[in-house]
Design a protein around this motif. Structure first.
Motif, PDB file in Angstrom:
ATOM      1  N   LEU A 164     -29.815 -17.225 -60.836  1.00  0.00           N
ATOM      2  CA  LEU A 164     -30.081 -17.743 -62.169  1.00  0.00           C
ATOM      3  C   LEU A 164     -29.560 -16.816 -63.262  1.00  0.00           C
ATOM      4  CD1 LEU A 164     -33.754 -18.916 -61.598  1.00  0.00           C
ATOM      5  CD2 LEU A 164     -31.673 -20.308 -61.526  1.00  0.00           C
ATOM      6  N   GLY A 165     -29.445 -15.566 -62.963  1.00  0.00           N
ATOM      7  CA  GLY A 165     -28.987 -14.580 -63.934  1.00  0.00           C
ATOM      8  C   GLY A 165     -28.656 -13.293 -63.218  1.00  0.00           C
ATOM      9  N   ALA A 166     -28.430 -12.254 -63.975  1.00  0.00           N
ATOM     10  CA  ALA A 166     -28.043 -10.969 -63.389  1.00  0.00           C
ATOM     11  C   ALA A 166     -29.105 -10.435 -62.428  1.00  0.00           C
ATOM     12  CB  ALA A 166     -27.778  -9.951 -64.488  1.00  0.00           C
ATOM     13  N   ARG A 167     -30.371 -10.667 -62.746  1.00  0.00           N
ATOM     14  CA  ARG A 167     -31.450 -10.129 -61.914  1.00  0.00           C
ATOM     15  C   ARG A 167     -32.521 -11.160 -61.592  1.00  0.00           C
ATOM     16  NH1 ARG A 167     -32.794  -4.149 -62.946  1.00  0.00           N
ATOM     17  NH2 ARG A 167     -34.809  -5.011 -62.423  1.00  0.00           N
ATOM     18  N   SER A 168     -32.141 -12.413 -61.532  1.00  0.00           N
ATOM     19  CA  SER A 168     -33.152 -13.438 -61.235  1.00  0.00           C
ATOM     20  C   SER A 168     -32.576 -14.511 -60.318  1.00  0.00           C
ATOM     21  CB  SER A 168     -33.678 -14.071 -62.514  1.00  0.00           C
ATOM     22  OG  SER A 168     -32.657 -14.712 -63.210  1.00  0.00           O
ATOM     23  N   VAL A 169     -33.439 -14.986 -59.431  1.00  0.00           N
ATOM     24  CA  VAL A 169     -33.067 -16.055 -58.503  1.00  0.00           C
ATOM     25  C   VAL A 169     -34.180 -17.093 -58.488  1.00  0.00           C
ATOM     26  CG1 VAL A 169     -31.646 -14.591 -57.016  1.00  0.00           C
ATOM     27  CG2 VAL A 169     -34.073 -14.894 -56.496  1.00  0.00           C
ATOM     28  N   GLY A 170     -33.866 -18.241 -57.939  1.00  0.00           N
ATOM     29  CA  GLY A 170     -34.847 -19.295 -57.781  1.00  0.00           C
ATOM     30  C   GLY A 170     -34.488 -20.153 -56.590  1.00  0.00           C
ATOM     31  N   TRP A 171     -35.381 -21.053 -56.241  1.00  0.00           N
ATOM     32  CA  TRP A 171     -35.171 -21.976 -55.128  1.00  0.00           C
ATOM     33  C   TRP A 171     -35.492 -23.374 -55.615  1.00  0.00           C
ATOM     34  CZ3 TRP A 171     -36.684 -17.046 -54.567  1.00  0.00           C
ATOM     35  CH2 TRP A 171     -36.143 -16.300 -53.534  1.00  0.00           C
ATOM     36  N   LEU A 172     -34.758 -24.352 -55.125  1.00  0.00           N
ATOM     37  CA  LEU A 172     -35.086 -25.732 -55.452  1.00  0.00           C
ATOM     38  C   LEU A 172     -36.418 -26.082 -54.799  1.00  0.00           C
ATOM     39  CD1 LEU A 172     -31.673 -27.553 -54.984  1.00  0.00           C
ATOM     40  CD2 LEU A 172     -32.821 -26.950 -57.126  1.00  0.00           C
ATOM     41  N   GLU A 173     -37.296 -26.679 -55.586  1.00  0.00           N
ATOM     42  CA  GLU A 173     -38.606 -27.071 -55.080  1.00  0.00           C
ATOM     43  C   GLU A 173     -38.465 -28.003 -53.876  1.00  0.00           C
ATOM     44  OE1 GLU A 173     -42.793 -28.437 -57.021  1.00  0.00           O
ATOM     45  OE2 GLU A 173     -40.988 -29.440 -57.765  1.00  0.00           O
ATOM     46  N   ALA A 174     -37.468 -28.886 -53.916  1.00  0.00           N
ATOM     47  CA  ALA A 174     -37.245 -29.830 -52.808  1.00  0.00           C
ATOM     48  C   ALA A 174     -36.871 -29.093 -51.523  1.00  0.00           C
ATOM     49  CB  ALA A 174     -36.159 -30.833 -53.181  1.00  0.00           C
ATOM     50  N   ASP A 175     -36.095 -28.012 -51.638  1.00  0.00           N
ATOM     51  CA  ASP A 175     -35.717 -27.229 -50.456  1.00  0.00           C
ATOM     52  C   ASP A 175     -36.931 -26.538 -49.845  1.00  0.00           C
ATOM     53  OD1 ASP A 175     -33.081 -27.975 -50.837  1.00  0.00           O
ATOM     54  OD2 ASP A 175     -32.447 -26.010 -51.617  1.00  0.00           O
ATOM     55  N   ILE A 176     -37.797 -26.015 -50.697  1.00  0.00           N
ATOM     56  CA  ILE A 176     -39.004 -25.342 -50.199  1.00  0.00           C
ATOM     57  C   ILE A 176     -39.941 -26.366 -49.551  1.00  0.00           C
ATOM     58  CG2 ILE A 176     -41.037 -23.977 -50.846  1.00  0.00           C
ATOM     59  CD1 ILE A 176     -38.270 -22.485 -50.908  1.00  0.00           C
ATOM     60  N   ALA A 177     -40.075 -27.528 -50.168  1.00  0.00           N
ATOM     61  CA  ALA A 177     -40.920 -28.587 -49.596  1.00  0.00           C
ATOM     62  C   ALA A 177     -40.382 -29.031 -48.237  1.00  0.00           C
ATOM     63  CB  ALA A 177     -41.015 -29.767 -50.554  1.00  0.00           C
ATOM     64  N   ALA A 178     -39.066 -29.152 -48.112  1.00  0.00           N
ATOM     65  CA  ALA A 178     -38.460 -29.546 -46.831  1.00  0.00           C
ATOM     66  C   ALA A 178     -38.705 -28.469 -45.777  1.00  0.00           C
ATOM     67  CB  ALA A 178     -36.963 -29.792 -47.011  1.00  0.00           C
ATOM     68  N   TRP A 179     -38.613 -27.217 -46.170  1.00  0.00           N
ATOM     69  CA  TRP A 179     -38.884 -26.118 -45.241  1.00  0.00           C
ATOM     70  C   TRP A 179     -40.334 -26.178 -44.769  1.00  0.00           C
ATOM     71  CZ3 TRP A 179     -42.254 -21.962 -45.415  1.00  0.00           C
ATOM     72  CH2 TRP A 179     -42.077 -21.003 -44.417  1.00  0.00           C
ATOM     73  N   GLN A 180     -41.252 -26.420 -45.708  1.00  0.00           N
ATOM     74  CA  GLN A 180     -42.661 -26.525 -45.341  1.00  0.00           C
ATOM     75  C   GLN A 180     -42.889 -27.684 -44.374  1.00  0.00           C
ATOM     76  OE1 GLN A 180     -44.170 -26.752 -49.378  1.00  0.00           O
ATOM     77  NE2 GLN A 180     -45.167 -24.765 -49.150  1.00  0.00           N
ATOM     78  N   ARG A 181     -42.259 -28.824 -44.646  1.00  0.00           N
ATOM     79  CA  ARG A 181     -42.400 -29.976 -43.740  1.00  0.00           C
ATOM     80  C   ARG A 181     -41.885 -29.629 -42.343  1.00  0.00           C
ATOM     81  NH1 ARG A 181     -40.906 -32.651 -48.314  1.00  0.00           N
ATOM     82  NH2 ARG A 181     -38.735 -32.799 -47.678  1.00  0.00           N
TER      83      ARG A 181
END
Length: 65
Positions: free
Chosen positions: A37-54
């Motif tokens: 997301l920036g020089a020192r920040s990252v994020g994850w798509l909520e849908a990807d995390i939900a799929a991983w949890q499933r």
């Protein structure tokens, strides 16, 4: 379509995994990759995390993905 991006602290909270485990699982291909997301920040798509949890729930229950 707008997708929600979760920051690392949110991902840690919803998965119950500490930062070190998240990055170890990314390196081994067992967890979704982050989005820079920036020089020192990252994020994850909520849908990807939900799929991983499933997938973890299906593995626990013996359900074929």
């Amino acid at each position: 379509m707008v997708q929600t991006i979760l920051r690392r602290d949110e991902v840690e909270r919803v998965t119950g995994l500490p930062r070190s485990t998240i990055y170890a699982k990314i390196a081994s291909g067992e967890f979704p990759k982050s989005i820079k997301l920036g020089a020192r920040s990252v994020g994850w798509l909520e849908a990807d995390i939900a799929a991983w949890q499933r997938s973890r729930i299906e593995a626990r229950d013996g359900v074929a993905a």
